[in-house]
Design an enzyme around this catalytic site. Structure first.
Site, PDB file in Angstrom:
ATOM      1  N   HIS A   1       0.834  -1.209   0.000  1.00 59.19           N
ATOM      2  CA  HIS A   1       0.000   0.000   0.000  1.00 59.19           C
ATOM      3  C   HIS A   1       0.866   1.255   0.000  1.00 59.19           C
ATOM      4  O   HIS A   1       0.651   2.175  -0.796  1.00 59.19           O
ATOM      5  CB  HIS A   1      -0.914  -0.013   1.219  1.00 59.19           C
ATOM      6  N   GLU A   2       1.867   1.300   0.910  1.00 63.97           N
ATOM      7  CA  GLU A   2       2.727   2.492   1.003  1.00 63.97           C
ATOM      8  C   GLU A   2       3.515   2.716  -0.281  1.00 63.97           C
ATOM      9  O   GLU A   2       3.649   3.851  -0.754  1.00 63.97           O
ATOM     10  CB  GLU A   2       3.680   2.350   2.194  1.00 63.97           C
TER      11      GLU A   2
ATOM     12  N   HIS B   1       1.651   4.412  -3.076  1.00 69.12           N
ATOM     13  CA  HIS B   1       1.661   5.872  -3.100  1.00 69.12           C
ATOM     14  C   HIS B   1       2.816   6.381  -3.961  1.00 69.12           C
ATOM     15  O   HIS B   1       2.667   7.354  -4.708  1.00 69.12           O
ATOM     16  CB  HIS B   1       1.802   6.419  -1.678  1.00 69.12           C
TER      17      HIS B   1
ATOM     18  N   GLU C   1      -5.723   7.054  -0.945  1.00 73.03           N
ATOM     19  CA  GLU C   1      -5.694   5.850  -0.123  1.00 73.03           C
ATOM     20  C   GLU C   1      -6.398   4.683  -0.813  1.00 73.03           C
ATOM     21  O   GLU C   1      -5.914   3.547  -0.789  1.00 73.03           O
ATOM     22  CB  GLU C   1      -6.338   6.126   1.239  1.00 73.03           C
TER      23      GLU C   1
END
Length: 475
Positions: free
Chosen positions: A335-336, A339, A415
């Site tokens: 997920h990070e 970004h 997100e």
């Protein structure tokens, strides 16, 4: 008719009084709006005492009640600290606290042999006194939050001695950065001529990039211990995942966040081909010191009769453990890193710098308006630092509120996109379980008022994220 008469009377006032009145009015309007939103959410905390059916599969009743009480206490604290802050700010403005502090800093400079012509020196003394005042008035609230609320709900791991040393260290480090940067900025504004706003913007851009670059290597280690992630399966899998998406990973660190709090986190930093990943030890189930001796602390020591622990005891120990399994940690990092891969970091930097340039441009337009200074008690002088304070903090307040809301909406969109990226990496199932665990570990309350959520939540509510992941979650 009475309200119209009041408005007419207001417009007949001198410009400086109209400006001052508008600033106070807007400040209290924002405060009342925030209080209204907080009360809506507080009502949710009070009335939602049972796990809703849609949450039955992801949250047990005990954790739900703990998170409800934790958030209720935080809400109460936020109300009183917010009220204090608003009253304090209003009294400072009404009783001329800003011009008083400016005159006081001038007297201190005079004692040292610096006259009124040393405006930058006086500005630095003003900043030092202002930040010292803020630190002292905020200290009781910080102490209460740490040693009452966080302690009550099992998050605080700091001693009072550690806390005070940390606060003093933070103040000193802040001054070591704030004062030199401010002096250079004020100097650039003074010598920059008609286009000073361009040079000031470029200077702040360079400073922000430098701070982002050096923070984790030189500033953060002053407060927390960073150690390389030990060689092993987790590190290998992180390196493989980074390589697969062309993330230029150079190092993976574990930060000892558990000495402060049980809250967990993960982030990456660095520019160009020098990226580092930082994992909080509280994020790692197999690494967190909080899981050591978990059985003894729970009164559930392993059996030594050769038959092994009962399934009930194993389940209880597992439920009390903090952090995520390696597969879930990888999902969180997916997920990070999403970004980064999707350009969210760059987009946020661009938005921030566009906003910064616009603000400096408008500052250049407004800095010559004497009525702005007069509105805050500066009739005989127009210090550059005070102009920055008035314009950026007070005059831009309406714009800042709108911008903040827009950035919150954009953040939620980012997100969802990062979750979708992790899903494409095949991490949907692990991210699904990781989000549930992180919500449990941090006692997040999964039920929210729609208006409060829309205005405040930079991350989508848990149920919305889980729903998006569930649609294509791997079995």
């Amino acid at each position: 008719m009475g309200m119209l008469a009041s408005l007419d009377a207001m417009w007949e006032m001198p410009a400086e009084k109209r400006i001052f009145g508008a600033v106070l009015l807007f400040s209290w309007t924002v405060y009342l709006w925030e209080t209204f939103l907080a009360q809506r959410q507080r009502r949710i905390y009070k009335t939602t005492t049972r796990v809703p059916p849609e949450l039955g599969q992801i949250m047990d009743a005990e954790t739900f009640e703990k998170s409800r009480l934790y958030q209720l206490d935080k809400s109460t604290f936020s109300f009183w600290s917010g009220l204090y802050s608003e009253v304090e700010g209003t009294l400072i403005l009404l009783f001329g606290g800003i011009p008083y502090l400016w005159r006081l800093s001038g007297r201190f400079c005079g004692y040292a042999g610096f006259g009124p012509e040393y405006e930058i020196t006086q500005s630095l003394v003003f900043l030092l006194l202002a930040t010292l005042f803020s630190a002292l008035t905020g200290l009781p609230w910080s102490l209460y939050n740490t040693f009452v609320i966080e302690e009550k709900h099992g998050f605080n791991h700091q001693t009072l001695e550690f806390f005070m040393k940390d606060a003093i260290k933070k103040f000193i480090v802040t001054q070591c950065i704030l004062l030199p940067v401010s002096s250079l900025l004020l100097y650039i504004i003074k010598i920059g001529g008609d286009y000073f706003f361009i040079y000031a913007w470029l200077f702040t851009l360079v400073v922000s990039l430098v701070l982002v670059t050096i923070y984790a290597d030189y500033i953060a280690p002053l407060f927390d211990k960073f150690t390389p992630l030990p060689e092993g399966k987790l590190k290998q899998e992180i390196e493989v995942m980074a390589k697969n998406i062309d993330f230029p990973l150079t190092k993976v660190y574990v930060v000892e966040g558990s000495k402060r709090s049980s809250h967990s986190n993960a982030y990456f930093y660095g520019f160009f081909k020098n990226k580092r990943i930082v994992l909080f030890d509280t994020l790692l189930e197999e690494y967190s010191v909080l899981n050591k001796d978990i059985q003894e602390e729970s009164g559930m020591e392993p059996r030594n009769d050769g038959e092994g622990d009962s399934e009930e005891i194993k389940a209880k120990v597992k439920n009390k453990k903090q952090g995520c399994k390696n597969e879930e940690v990888l999902a969180v990092l997916g997920h990070e890193l999403g970004h980064w891969k999707l350009g969210h970091t760059v987009k946020n930097i661009i938005i921030s710098q566009m906003n910064s340039f616009l603000c400096f441009f408008l500052f250049a337009v407004l800095i010559g308006r004497k009525e702005l200074f007069a509105a805050f008690g500066f009739y005989d002088c127009q210090p550059t630092l005070i102009g920055l304070l008035i314009i950026f903090q007070f005059i831009f307040s309406p714009y800042n509120e709108v911008l903040s809301f827009c950035l919150t909406v954009l953040s939620r969109r980012f997100e969802f996109q990062a979750d979708a990226f992790a899903k494409k990496l095949g991490k949907a199932k692990d991210l699904y379980s990781a989000l549930i665990k992180l919500n449990k570990d941090n006692l997040g309350f999964p039920v929210s008022d729609w208006l409060f959520s829309m205005w405040h939540y930079s991350h989508p509510p848990l149920l919305e994220r889980l729903q998006a992941l569930r649609s294509t979650k791997q079995d």
